[in-house]
Design a protein around this motif. Structure first.
Motif, PDB file in Angstrom:
ATOM      1  N   ARG A  98      52.025  45.455  24.930  1.00  0.00           N
ATOM      2  CA  ARG A  98      51.885  46.759  25.631  1.00  0.00           C
ATOM      3  C   ARG A  98      50.719  47.449  26.271  1.00  0.00           C
ATOM      4  O   ARG A  98      50.820  48.099  27.035  1.00  0.00           O
ATOM      5  N   ASN A  99      49.590  47.090  25.534  1.00  0.00           N
ATOM      6  CA  ASN A  99      48.441  47.347  26.212  1.00  0.00           C
ATOM      7  C   ASN A  99      47.345  46.675  27.115  1.00  0.00           C
ATOM      8  O   ASN A  99      46.512  46.706  27.297  1.00  0.00           O
ATOM      9  N   VAL A 100      48.123  45.593  27.726  1.00  0.00           N
ATOM     10  CA  VAL A 100      47.704  44.823  28.621  1.00  0.00           C
ATOM     11  C   VAL A 100      48.559  45.126  29.957  1.00  0.00           C
ATOM     12  O   VAL A 100      49.821  44.918  29.945  1.00  0.00           O
ATOM     13  N   THR A 101      47.890  45.160  31.320  1.00  0.00           N
ATOM     14  CA  THR A 101      48.418  45.458  32.238  1.00  0.00           C
ATOM     15  C   THR A 101      48.107  44.347  33.196  1.00  0.00           C
ATOM     16  O   THR A 101      46.789  43.962  33.219  1.00  0.00           O
ATOM     17  N   MET A 102      48.864  43.669  33.975  1.00  0.00           N
ATOM     18  CA  MET A 102      48.531  42.563  34.865  1.00  0.00           C
ATOM     19  C   MET A 102      48.603  43.049  36.135  1.00  0.00           C
ATOM     20  O   MET A 102      49.798  43.673  36.678  1.00  0.00           O
ATOM     21  N   TYR A 103      47.788  42.447  37.064  1.00  0.00           N
ATOM     22  CA  TYR A 103      47.946  42.691  38.539  1.00  0.00           C
ATOM     23  C   TYR A 103      47.844  41.453  39.291  1.00  0.00           C
ATOM     24  O   TYR A 103      46.902  40.747  39.061  1.00  0.00           O
ATOM     25  N   PHE A 104      48.825  41.058  40.033  1.00  0.00           N
ATOM     26  CA  PHE A 104      48.575  39.952  40.755  1.00  0.00           C
ATOM     27  C   PHE A 104      48.442  40.181  42.274  1.00  0.00           C
ATOM     28  O   PHE A 104      48.873  41.346  42.753  1.00  0.00           O
ATOM     29  N   LYS A 105      47.969  39.078  43.104  1.00  0.00           N
ATOM     30  CA  LYS A 105      47.399  39.422  44.290  1.00  0.00           C
ATOM     31  C   LYS A 105      46.577  40.597  44.456  1.00  0.00           C
ATOM     32  O   LYS A 105      46.651  41.472  45.534  1.00  0.00           O
ATOM     33  N   HIS A 106      45.564  40.722  43.915  1.00  0.00           N
ATOM     34  CA  HIS A 106      44.530  41.556  43.921  1.00  0.00           C
ATOM     35  C   HIS A 106      43.189  40.942  43.872  1.00  0.00           C
ATOM     36  O   HIS A 106      42.708  40.278  42.993  1.00  0.00           O
ATOM     37  N   LYS A 107      42.575  40.798  44.988  1.00  0.00           N
ATOM     38  CA  LYS A 107      41.252  40.321  45.412  1.00  0.00           C
ATOM     39  C   LYS A 107      40.161  40.942  44.827  1.00  0.00           C
ATOM     40  O   LYS A 107      39.909  42.176  45.252  1.00  0.00           O
ATOM     41  N   LEU A 108      39.432  40.600  44.068  1.00  0.00           N
ATOM     42  CA  LEU A 108      38.049  41.134  43.582  1.00  0.00           C
ATOM     43  C   LEU A 108      37.031  41.518  44.663  1.00  0.00           C
ATOM     44  O   LEU A 108      36.796  40.366  45.243  1.00  0.00           O
ATOM     45  N   GLU A 109      36.722  42.506  44.952  1.00  0.00           N
ATOM     46  CA  GLU A 109      35.855  43.002  46.180  1.00  0.00           C
ATOM     47  C   GLU A 109      34.359  43.083  45.792  1.00  0.00           C
ATOM     48  O   GLU A 109      33.476  42.831  46.459  1.00  0.00           O
ATOM     49  N   ASN A 110      34.420  44.067  44.617  1.00  0.00           N
ATOM     50  CA  ASN A 110      32.800  44.273  44.191  1.00  0.00           C
ATOM     51  C   ASN A 110      32.793  44.414  42.981  1.00  0.00           C
ATOM     52  O   ASN A 110      33.901  44.982  42.213  1.00  0.00           O
ATOM     53  N   MET A 124      45.275  47.968  43.358  1.00  0.00           N
ATOM     54  CA  MET A 124      44.710  47.891  42.214  1.00  0.00           C
ATOM     55  C   MET A 124      43.462  49.096  42.091  1.00  0.00           C
ATOM     56  O   MET A 124      43.280  49.885  41.351  1.00  0.00           O
ATOM     57  N   GLY A 125      42.770  49.059  43.145  1.00  0.00           N
ATOM     58  CA  GLY A 125      41.490  49.990  43.444  1.00  0.00           C
ATOM     59  C   GLY A 125      40.318  49.696  42.605  1.00  0.00           C
ATOM     60  O   GLY A 125      40.063  48.677  42.418  1.00  0.00           O
ATOM     61  N   SER A 126      39.770  50.885  42.284  1.00  0.00           N
ATOM     62  CA  SER A 126      38.451  50.882  41.543  1.00  0.00           C
ATOM     63  C   SER A 126      38.775  51.084  40.189  1.00  0.00           C
ATOM     64  O   SER A 126      39.512  51.994  39.868  1.00  0.00           O
ATOM     65  N   LYS A 127      38.165  50.328  39.539  1.00  0.00           N
ATOM     66  CA  LYS A 127      38.383  50.431  38.042  1.00  0.00           C
ATOM     67  C   LYS A 127      37.233  50.524  37.070  1.00  0.00           C
ATOM     68  O   LYS A 127      36.222  49.982  37.428  1.00  0.00           O
ATOM     69  N   GLN A 128      37.341  51.425  36.289  1.00  0.00           N
ATOM     70  CA  GLN A 128      36.085  51.739  35.340  1.00  0.00           C
ATOM     71  C   GLN A 128      35.980  50.778  34.090  1.00  0.00           C
ATOM     72  O   GLN A 128      37.293  50.532  33.694  1.00  0.00           O
ATOM     73  N   PHE A 129      35.131  50.097  33.462  1.00  0.00           N
ATOM     74  CA  PHE A 129      35.248  49.320  32.555  1.00  0.00           C
ATOM     75  C   PHE A 129      34.126  49.484  31.440  1.00  0.00           C
ATOM     76  O   PHE A 129      33.359  50.046  31.570  1.00  0.00           O
ATOM     77  N   ASP A 130      34.505  48.976  30.455  1.00  0.00           N
ATOM     78  CA  ASP A 130      33.467  48.800  29.026  1.00  0.00           C
ATOM     79  C   ASP A 130      32.961  47.585  29.058  1.00  0.00           C
ATOM     80  O   ASP A 130      31.784  47.162  28.742  1.00  0.00           O
ATOM     81  N   THR A 131      34.122  46.635  29.278  1.00  0.00           N
ATOM     82  CA  THR A 131      33.715  44.940  29.123  1.00  0.00           C
ATOM     83  C   THR A 131      34.201  44.397  30.207  1.00  0.00           C
ATOM     84  O   THR A 131      35.646  44.887  30.292  1.00  0.00           O
ATOM     85  N   ILE A 132      33.917  43.375  30.704  1.00  0.00           N
ATOM     86  CA  ILE A 132      34.391  42.490  31.882  1.00  0.00           C
ATOM     87  C   ILE A 132      34.166  41.183  31.353  1.00  0.00           C
ATOM     88  O   ILE A 132      33.204  40.746  31.071  1.00  0.00           O
ATOM     89  N   ILE A 133      35.367  40.660  31.588  1.00  0.00           N
ATOM     90  CA  ILE A 133      35.401  39.100  31.422  1.00  0.00           C
ATOM     91  C   ILE A 133      35.896  38.299  32.308  1.00  0.00           C
ATOM     92  O   ILE A 133      36.836  38.565  32.923  1.00  0.00           O
ATOM     93  N   SER A 134      34.954  37.653  33.076  1.00  0.00           N
ATOM     94  CA  SER A 134      35.087  37.085  34.401  1.00  0.00           C
ATOM     95  C   SER A 134      35.561  35.695  34.401  1.00  0.00           C
ATOM     96  O   SER A 134      34.688  34.818  33.787  1.00  0.00           O
ATOM     97  N   ALA A 135      36.495  35.147  34.875  1.00  0.00           N
ATOM     98  CA  ALA A 135      36.564  33.612  35.160  1.00  0.00           C
ATOM     99  C   ALA A 135      37.013  33.255  36.701  1.00  0.00           C
ATOM    100  O   ALA A 135      38.151  32.653  37.119  1.00  0.00           O
ATOM    101  N   ASP A 136      36.305  33.742  37.619  1.00  0.00           N
ATOM    102  CA  ASP A 136      36.660  33.659  39.096  1.00  0.00           C
ATOM    103  C   ASP A 136      35.874  32.526  39.767  1.00  0.00           C
ATOM    104  O   ASP A 136      35.833  32.315  40.991  1.00  0.00           O
ATOM    105  N   GLY A 137      35.548  31.314  38.804  1.00  0.00           N
ATOM    106  CA  GLY A 137      35.314  30.207  39.583  1.00  0.00           C
ATOM    107  C   GLY A 137      33.991  30.001  40.176  1.00  0.00           C
ATOM    108  O   GLY A 137      33.087  30.577  39.895  1.00  0.00           O
ATOM    109  N   SER A 138      33.767  28.674  40.618  1.00  0.00           N
ATOM    110  CA  SER A 138      32.327  28.337  41.315  1.00  0.00           C
ATOM    111  C   SER A 138      31.825  28.930  42.076  1.00  0.00           C
ATOM    112  O   SER A 138      30.593  29.240  42.315  1.00  0.00           O
TER     113      SER A 138
END
Length: 158
Positions: A98-110, A124-138
């Motif tokens: 319940r603490n995980v929210t999924m957003y599909f068709k949301h392109k990372l802009e910045n 999805m807009g702009s989001k504040q984060f404490d930690t980011i884990i990224s797996a956005d490829g080559s």
């Protein structure tokens, strides 16, 4: 579930709702460390039920002869599974919390590393984060931003 709120932003549509998924079609293998991680989150048996055990590989010598090379001792194996199937299982498992929210068709802009903020197109807009884990490829936007904003040292060739 750890109680940490997590948001998952994905550029593509939900692969669980597609008849065919474009991208990498090659299978992946899971060894003992991966199986341990899957056990810890409770989906090891599900993953293994959709996997094929690989007990070794065939070595082809220069003279044309072949011989098997086992991955371990008796009954030790790595497990082969479709990347798409593995991703579907992981997404479904993450979404079950319940603490995980999924957003599909949301392109990372910045990514603004100094302000701990990510910006997505697609609602999805702009989001504040404490930690980011990224797996956005080559061609990672995350890596590119780190290269611009930090003393991160990296080289890449294709």
């Amino acid at each position: 579930s750890s109680g940490i709120n997590a948001e998952y932003g994905e550029y593509r549509s939900d692969i669980r709702k597609q008849d065919a998924v474009q991208g990498r079609s090659i299978n992946m293998t899971i060894a003992i460390r991966g199986l341990d991680a899957l056990q810890r989150i409770g989906i090891k048996d599900t993953v293994l039920s959709k996997s094929i055990p690989l007990f070794g590989r065939m070595v082809h010598d220069i003279d044309g002869s072949t011989h098997p090379l086992p991955y371990g001792v008796k009954d030790q194996a790595t497990y082969s599974i479709s990347r798409t199937e593995m991703n579907k299982l992981l997404i479904t498992h993450a979404e079950s919390h319940r603490n995980v929210t999924m957003y599909f068709k949301h392109k990372l802009e910045n990514i603004n590393i100094r302000e701990n903020r990510v910006e997505f197109a697609g609602g999805m807009g702009s989001k504040q984060f404490d930690t980011i884990i990224s797996a956005d490829g080559s061609y990672s936007k995350t890596r590119a931003q780190f290269l611009r904003d930090t003393t991160f040292n990296f080289s890449q060739e294709y």
